[in-house]
Write a protein that holds these residues in place. Structure first.
Motif, PDB file in Angstrom:
ATOM      1  N   VAL A 106      76.096   2.506  83.808  1.00 50.87           N
ATOM      2  CA  VAL A 106      75.646   3.437  82.765  1.00 50.87           C
ATOM      3  C   VAL A 106      76.228   2.986  81.435  1.00 50.87           C
ATOM      4  O   VAL A 106      77.452   2.825  81.313  1.00 50.87           O
ATOM      5  N   TYR A 139      72.094   5.375  78.588  1.00 52.73           N
ATOM      6  CA  TYR A 139      72.356   6.815  78.578  1.00 52.73           C
ATOM      7  C   TYR A 139      72.628   7.340  77.172  1.00 52.73           C
ATOM      8  O   TYR A 139      73.391   6.747  76.409  1.00 52.73           O
ATOM      9  N   ASN A 140      71.982   8.467  76.830  1.00 49.01           N
ATOM     10  CA  ASN A 140      72.212   9.118  75.537  1.00 49.01           C
ATOM     11  C   ASN A 140      71.865   8.175  74.377  1.00 49.01           C
ATOM     12  O   ASN A 140      72.491   8.218  73.320  1.00 49.01           O
ATOM     13  N   ASP A 163      67.894   7.301  79.991  1.00 48.96           N
ATOM     14  CA  ASP A 163      68.037   8.762  80.085  1.00 48.96           C
ATOM     15  C   ASP A 163      68.332   9.297  78.690  1.00 48.96           C
ATOM     16  O   ASP A 163      69.479   9.313  78.252  1.00 48.96           O
ATOM     17  N   LEU A 166      69.903  13.271  78.873  1.00 43.41           N
ATOM     18  CA  LEU A 166      71.253  13.524  79.349  1.00 43.41           C
ATOM     19  C   LEU A 166      71.271  14.291  80.670  1.00 43.41           C
ATOM     20  O   LEU A 166      72.159  15.084  80.942  1.00 43.41           O
ATOM     21  N   LEU A 168      71.366  12.771  83.663  1.00 41.61           N
ATOM     22  CA  LEU A 168      72.221  12.047  84.596  1.00 41.61           C
ATOM     23  C   LEU A 168      73.621  12.629  84.641  1.00 41.61           C
ATOM     24  O   LEU A 168      74.256  12.685  85.698  1.00 41.61           O
TER      25      LEU A 168
END
Length: 217
Positions: A106, A139-140, A163, A166, A168
């Protein structure tokens, strides 16, 4: 499933409002590999376009592999039933279709430690990809174009989901997801090891994952 621009989830951002402010844990060049604190996107933030024609072209030029579901057909899922889109276009993927041996990293383009470890992850993918599935989750992310540019710069070609909602960070085994990078390792028996750290090089990565994945070095 709809294609094109995906809107960020206000509910998901609000649910993670207690996450710490963005920024490295402390200053100094030596702490480049320290985890990077994640800042939730505020409600009402602009849409994040992650599969425009320009991004699709950039992804193809970078040689990033296509997203594809895993091979799990039976037994309990080790990852959540969560479908995420493919960074730069492609079919969305349900995480619960994956089984071990598996390494999920991630990361995000704004994260210095993530940038630092991408070459090691790519080396791992090239050396052990026939034995271990390697998957990235952006992520984010606020700049998918910069994320793809970073993958291109570091030569990272393993498949990448994204993602922007958010979600995850609300799912096991990823929760709590207050810092990135975070690496989740699943062995052939479905045992999960969570590594909330970054890696300096391939040897450093193998020190952490070779034993749980049963790899010969």
């Amino acid at each position: 499933m709809r294609s094109g621009r995906r809107r960020t989830s206000r509910f998901a951002a609000a649910a993670l409002a207690l996450v710490a402010l963005a920024g490295c844990t402390s200053g100094g060049a030596e702490e480049e590999s320290d985890p990077f604190m994640v800042e939730p996107r505020p409600p009402g933030a602009p849409d994040i376009d992650y599969d425009s024609p320009a991004l699709q072209e950039a992804r193809a030029a970078a040689g990033i592999e296509a997203c594809a579901p895993g091979d799990r057909t039976s037994g309990p899922a080790v990852l959540p039933e969560l479908t995420l889109p493919c960074l730069g276009g492609g079919e969305p993927v349900d995480l619960s279709t994956f089984e071990g041996p598996l390494l999920v990293n991630v990361w995000a383009s704004f994260c210095g430690p993530c940038r630092h470890e991408l070459p090691a992850l790519q080396q791992f993918h090239e050396q052990y990809g026939d034995e271990v599935t390697v998957l990235g989750i952006d992520y984010n992310e606020t700049r998918p174009d910069e994320a793809i540019a970073l993958l291109d710069e570091t030569g990272a070609t393993f498949p990448q989901l994204i993602d922007v909602d958010l979600v995850l960070g609300t799912q096991r085994p990823f929760v709590p997801l207050r810092e990135i990078p975070k690496t989740v390792v699943v062995d052939a028996d479905g045992e999960v090891t969570v590594l909330p750290q970054s890696f300096d090089d391939l040897d450093d990565l193998l020190d952490a994952v070779a034993e749980p994945l049963g790899l010969d070095r």
